[in-house]
Design a protein around this motif. Structure first.
Motif, PDB file in Angstrom:
ATOM      1  N   SER A 160      50.554  41.662  34.891  1.00  0.00           N
ATOM      2  CA  SER A 160      51.375  42.017  33.608  1.00  0.00           C
ATOM      3  C   SER A 160      50.245  42.765  32.877  1.00  0.00           C
ATOM      4  CB  SER A 160      51.903  40.691  32.909  1.00  0.00           C
ATOM      5  OG  SER A 160      52.467  41.391  31.844  1.00  0.00           O
ATOM      6  N   PHE A 161      50.671  43.805  32.532  1.00  0.00           N
ATOM      7  CA  PHE A 161      49.480  44.666  31.596  1.00  0.00           C
ATOM      8  C   PHE A 161      49.806  44.733  30.158  1.00  0.00           C
ATOM      9  CE2 PHE A 161      48.716  45.795  36.081  1.00  0.00           C
ATOM     10  CZ  PHE A 161      47.514  45.650  36.317  1.00  0.00           C
ATOM     11  N   PRO A 162      48.836  45.243  29.088  1.00  0.00           N
ATOM     12  CA  PRO A 162      47.402  44.970  29.763  1.00  0.00           C
ATOM     13  C   PRO A 162      46.845  43.601  29.767  1.00  0.00           C
ATOM     14  CG  PRO A 162      47.828  45.076  27.262  1.00  0.00           C
ATOM     15  CD  PRO A 162      49.199  45.332  27.879  1.00  0.00           C
ATOM     16  N   ALA A 163      46.042  43.451  30.599  1.00  0.00           N
ATOM     17  CA  ALA A 163      45.474  41.884  30.694  1.00  0.00           C
ATOM     18  C   ALA A 163      43.879  42.108  30.373  1.00  0.00           C
ATOM     19  CB  ALA A 163      45.662  41.631  32.090  1.00  0.00           C
ATOM     20  N   LEU A 164      43.419  40.889  30.696  1.00  0.00           N
ATOM     21  CA  LEU A 164      42.004  40.502  30.331  1.00  0.00           C
ATOM     22  C   LEU A 164      41.232  40.177  31.787  1.00  0.00           C
ATOM     23  CD1 LEU A 164      39.657  40.407  28.328  1.00  0.00           C
ATOM     24  CD2 LEU A 164      39.980  37.906  28.178  1.00  0.00           C
ATOM     25  N   ALA A 165      40.457  41.244  32.280  1.00  0.00           N
ATOM     26  CA  ALA A 165      39.528  40.830  33.458  1.00  0.00           C
ATOM     27  C   ALA A 165      38.385  40.119  33.270  1.00  0.00           C
ATOM     28  CB  ALA A 165      39.384  42.130  34.296  1.00  0.00           C
ATOM     29  N   GLU A 166      37.990  38.908  33.708  1.00  0.00           N
ATOM     30  CA  GLU A 166      36.432  38.569  33.378  1.00  0.00           C
ATOM     31  C   GLU A 166      35.886  38.363  34.419  1.00  0.00           C
ATOM     32  OE1 GLU A 166      38.330  35.638  29.646  1.00  0.00           O
ATOM     33  OE2 GLU A 166      37.931  34.947  31.340  1.00  0.00           O
ATOM     34  N   GLU A 167      34.674  38.162  34.619  1.00  0.00           N
ATOM     35  CA  GLU A 167      33.708  37.505  35.796  1.00  0.00           C
ATOM     36  C   GLU A 167      34.284  36.210  36.200  1.00  0.00           C
ATOM     37  OE1 GLU A 167      28.912  36.855  36.540  1.00  0.00           O
ATOM     38  OE2 GLU A 167      29.646  37.944  34.766  1.00  0.00           O
ATOM     39  N   LEU A 168      34.230  35.929  37.413  1.00  0.00           N
ATOM     40  CA  LEU A 168      34.587  34.772  38.113  1.00  0.00           C
ATOM     41  C   LEU A 168      33.401  33.827  37.901  1.00  0.00           C
ATOM     42  CD1 LEU A 168      36.603  32.570  39.241  1.00  0.00           C
ATOM     43  CD2 LEU A 168      35.871  33.743  41.338  1.00  0.00           C
ATOM     44  N   PHE A 169      33.440  32.838  37.379  1.00  0.00           N
ATOM     45  CA  PHE A 169      32.096  31.936  37.316  1.00  0.00           C
ATOM     46  C   PHE A 169      32.399  30.766  38.289  1.00  0.00           C
ATOM     47  CE2 PHE A 169      32.432  32.995  32.550  1.00  0.00           C
ATOM     48  CZ  PHE A 169      31.178  33.875  32.813  1.00  0.00           C
ATOM     49  N   SER A 170      31.339  30.290  39.045  1.00  0.00           N
ATOM     50  CA  SER A 170      31.470  29.214  40.071  1.00  0.00           C
ATOM     51  C   SER A 170      30.761  28.142  39.582  1.00  0.00           C
ATOM     52  CB  SER A 170      30.831  29.774  41.282  1.00  0.00           C
ATOM     53  OG  SER A 170      31.351  30.937  41.746  1.00  0.00           O
ATOM     54  N   GLY A 171      31.602  26.930  39.651  1.00  0.00           N
ATOM     55  CA  GLY A 171      31.074  25.663  39.366  1.00  0.00           C
ATOM     56  C   GLY A 171      32.164  24.712  38.692  1.00  0.00           C
ATOM     57  N   SER A 172      31.453  23.543  38.539  1.00  0.00           N
ATOM     58  CA  SER A 172      32.669  22.640  37.659  1.00  0.00           C
ATOM     59  C   SER A 172      33.153  23.008  36.540  1.00  0.00           C
ATOM     60  CB  SER A 172      32.041  21.254  37.893  1.00  0.00           C
ATOM     61  OG  SER A 172      31.513  20.876  38.994  1.00  0.00           O
ATOM     62  N   GLU A 173      34.260  22.756  36.186  1.00  0.00           N
ATOM     63  CA  GLU A 173      35.026  22.994  34.920  1.00  0.00           C
ATOM     64  C   GLU A 173      34.944  21.854  33.978  1.00  0.00           C
ATOM     65  OE1 GLU A 173      38.674  25.692  33.010  1.00  0.00           O
ATOM     66  OE2 GLU A 173      37.903  25.777  35.142  1.00  0.00           O
TER      67      GLU A 173
ATOM     68  N   TYR B 157      30.582  39.380  32.224  1.00  0.00           N
ATOM     69  CA  TYR B 157      31.276  40.610  32.198  1.00  0.00           C
ATOM     70  C   TYR B 157      32.763  40.442  31.872  1.00  0.00           C
ATOM     71  CZ  TYR B 157      33.588  44.746  34.017  1.00  0.00           C
ATOM     72  OH  TYR B 157      34.151  46.045  34.243  1.00  0.00           O
ATOM     73  N   PHE B 158      33.303  41.213  31.157  1.00  0.00           N
ATOM     74  CA  PHE B 158      34.773  41.301  30.872  1.00  0.00           C
ATOM     75  C   PHE B 158      35.263  42.833  30.450  1.00  0.00           C
ATOM     76  CE2 PHE B 158      33.300  41.460  26.580  1.00  0.00           C
ATOM     77  CZ  PHE B 158      34.575  42.095  25.899  1.00  0.00           C
ATOM     78  N   ARG B 159      36.437  43.172  30.640  1.00  0.00           N
ATOM     79  CA  ARG B 159      37.080  44.153  30.178  1.00  0.00           C
ATOM     80  C   ARG B 159      38.434  44.181  30.003  1.00  0.00           C
ATOM     81  NH1 ARG B 159      37.088  49.260  34.742  1.00  0.00           N
ATOM     82  NH2 ARG B 159      38.484  50.024  33.286  1.00  0.00           N
ATOM     83  N   VAL B 160      39.089  44.989  29.290  1.00  0.00           N
ATOM     84  CA  VAL B 160      40.625  45.005  29.082  1.00  0.00           C
ATOM     85  C   VAL B 160      40.953  45.867  30.161  1.00  0.00           C
ATOM     86  CG1 VAL B 160      42.716  45.475  27.715  1.00  0.00           C
ATOM     87  CG2 VAL B 160      40.586  44.253  26.723  1.00  0.00           C
ATOM     88  N   VAL B 161      42.278  45.678  31.014  1.00  0.00           N
ATOM     89  CA  VAL B 161      42.470  46.539  32.058  1.00  0.00           C
ATOM     90  C   VAL B 161      44.036  46.762  31.741  1.00  0.00           C
ATOM     91  CG1 VAL B 161      41.105  45.720  33.545  1.00  0.00           C
ATOM     92  CG2 VAL B 161      43.024  44.251  33.401  1.00  0.00           C
ATOM     93  N   TYR B 162      44.472  48.024  32.116  1.00  0.00           N
ATOM     94  CA  TYR B 162      45.828  48.587  31.778  1.00  0.00           C
ATOM     95  C   TYR B 162      46.568  48.834  33.330  1.00  0.00           C
ATOM     96  CZ  TYR B 162      44.222  48.708  27.118  1.00  0.00           C
ATOM     97  OH  TYR B 162      43.654  48.622  25.922  1.00  0.00           O
ATOM     98  N   SER B 163      45.767  48.763  34.305  1.00  0.00           N
ATOM     99  CA  SER B 163      46.448  49.266  35.756  1.00  0.00           C
ATOM    100  C   SER B 163      45.752  48.401  36.749  1.00  0.00           C
ATOM    101  CB  SER B 163      46.481  50.645  36.092  1.00  0.00           C
ATOM    102  OG  SER B 163      44.935  51.028  36.096  1.00  0.00           O
ATOM    103  N   VAL B 164      46.431  48.418  38.044  1.00  0.00           N
ATOM    104  CA  VAL B 164      45.638  48.081  39.230  1.00  0.00           C
ATOM    105  C   VAL B 164      44.484  48.696  39.512  1.00  0.00           C
ATOM    106  CG1 VAL B 164      46.175  47.593  41.590  1.00  0.00           C
ATOM    107  CG2 VAL B 164      47.903  47.015  40.058  1.00  0.00           C
TER     108      VAL B 164
END
Length: 378
Positions: free
Chosen positions: A179-192, A128-135
């Protein structure tokens, strides 16, 4: 003799190209005397704006009116400089099979565009992701995922302005830092991990899989790189498959690439990708774990249209970024102490004592130690 115009190179880059017979000119941003990158061993061109490809082309042509696409190439090894170099090469008429195309680099640099491409073409490696413009929009996005969000700016690197948000309390704690606009992405869990690849004519040579160590104030700053990653062969293959699938999807046909992946449960999830080698001296680690650093591999590929073999000269190497806030000795004492260890190849202070503070991004880190194992370090 091929003439390489290299944008703000490290000395290791200059050496790699010169040792293969290139004539090298470094392109620096004025004033020259403030440039840490300035090296006496090759020619220099100084420009007022390193990000302006038209100024670079004019400066190159003024220096050498006979420059053309058959005798010259521009090299950029950063996110911005690779884009600039691609435009310069287009304007000079350089063979399009010897540099990464501008359209490909733009997809990699534009984070929302890359996420959209992943979701449509390779959904198994996305989320999941979306561009966000506000809190309020961040709060709405957080309610749509089960594990949390990562919020990051559209541009930039080094974890600057990146936040891991698990609850609305986390959002409120960071209100002043968004700082906006920003990218909100689903947080994945695991080693990077990151996967380094060299590509020639659309054929990919996986070079190294590196495991990342995260930390800092936000817990998303890279504070260590371990190469090769301590993983089984099946995991390594799946990470490489995810990487090469992305490179094929964006028609990546030539050059170095660096793709960051989180192994979420049992599925690789692509975080981001770049048309360059990884930072944090990953290119240097490769000298020990593959036999050649990334710069040598790129210089050879441009000249010969062939891959250099992978011939490790050490079992592993790593770089660790050290927080010196509590260190009471001098910088020189710290360095001498580290260099006394048999596996330490190099140690450098990168931020003077008076400038050190909390580590919110890569640029805030204080010092690093590069270690090599499984060989005699000289």
């Amino acid at each position: 003799m091929l003439h390489a115009y290299i944008i703000q190179p490290r000395i290791e880059v200059i050496s790699a190209f010169m040792e293969l017979g290139y004539r090298v000119t470094q392109i620096l941003e004025s004033p020259r005397f403030t440039q840490e990158a300035f090296h006496e061993k090759c020619d220099s061109i100084v420009v007022s704006n390193i990000g302006d490809p038209f100024e670079l082309v004019d400066a190159i042509c003024h220096r050498d009116p006979n420059v053309n696409g058959t005798n010259s190439i521009c090299i950029g090894l950063g996110d911005l400089s690779s884009l600039v170099a691609s435009v310069v090469n287009e304007l000079l008429g350089v063979d399009k099979t010897t540099f990464t195309s501008l359209s490909t680099l733009f997809v990699l640099k534009n984070k929302p565009l890359l996420r959209s491409l992943l979701s449509s073409s390779l959904p198994q490696y996305s989320g999941y992701f979306r561009v966000v413009y506000s809190v309020d929009e961040i709060k709405d996005a957080l309610r749509k995922v089960r594990g949390g969000l990562v919020v990051k700016p559209f541009d930039g690197s080094g974890s600057l302005g990146v936040f891991r948000l698990l609850s609305e309390d986390d959002i409120m704690k960071n209100l002043a830092r968004f700082s906006f606009p920003a990218l909100a992405e689903e947080l994945f869990s695991g080693s990077e991990y990151s996967v380094e690849v060299m590509t020639i004519d659309g054929q990919h040579q996986p070079l190294a899989v590196t495991q990342k160590v995260l930390g800092g104030e936000s817990e998303v700053v890279e504070v260590g790189q371990i190469q090769p990653a301590d993983i089984d062969e099946a995991t390594r293959i799946r990470l490489i498959e995810a990487t090469t699938s992305l490179l094929d999807a964006i028609h990546f046909s030539f050059g170095l690439s660096h793709t960051e992946i989180i192994f979420d449960v049992d599925t690789p999830k692509i975080v981001e990708s770049h048309g360059r080698v990884g930072g944090d001296r990953i290119a240097d680690l490769m000298r020990f774990t593959t036999g050649h650093d990334a710069f040598e591999r790129l210089a050879f590929a441009i000249l010969e249209r062939q891959f250099l073999p992978i011939e490790p000269i050490a079992s592993s190497s790593r770089i660790d970024f050290v927080n010196l806030m509590d260190y009471r000795g001098s910088d020189q004492e710290w360095k001498e102490e580290l260099l006394s260890h048999p596996n330490v190849y190099s140690a450098e202070v990168i931020k003077p004592a008076g400038d050190r503070g909390p580590i919110w991004c890569s640029a805030d880190r204080h010092a690093f130690v590069l270690s090599v194992f499984g060989r005699d370090v000289t």
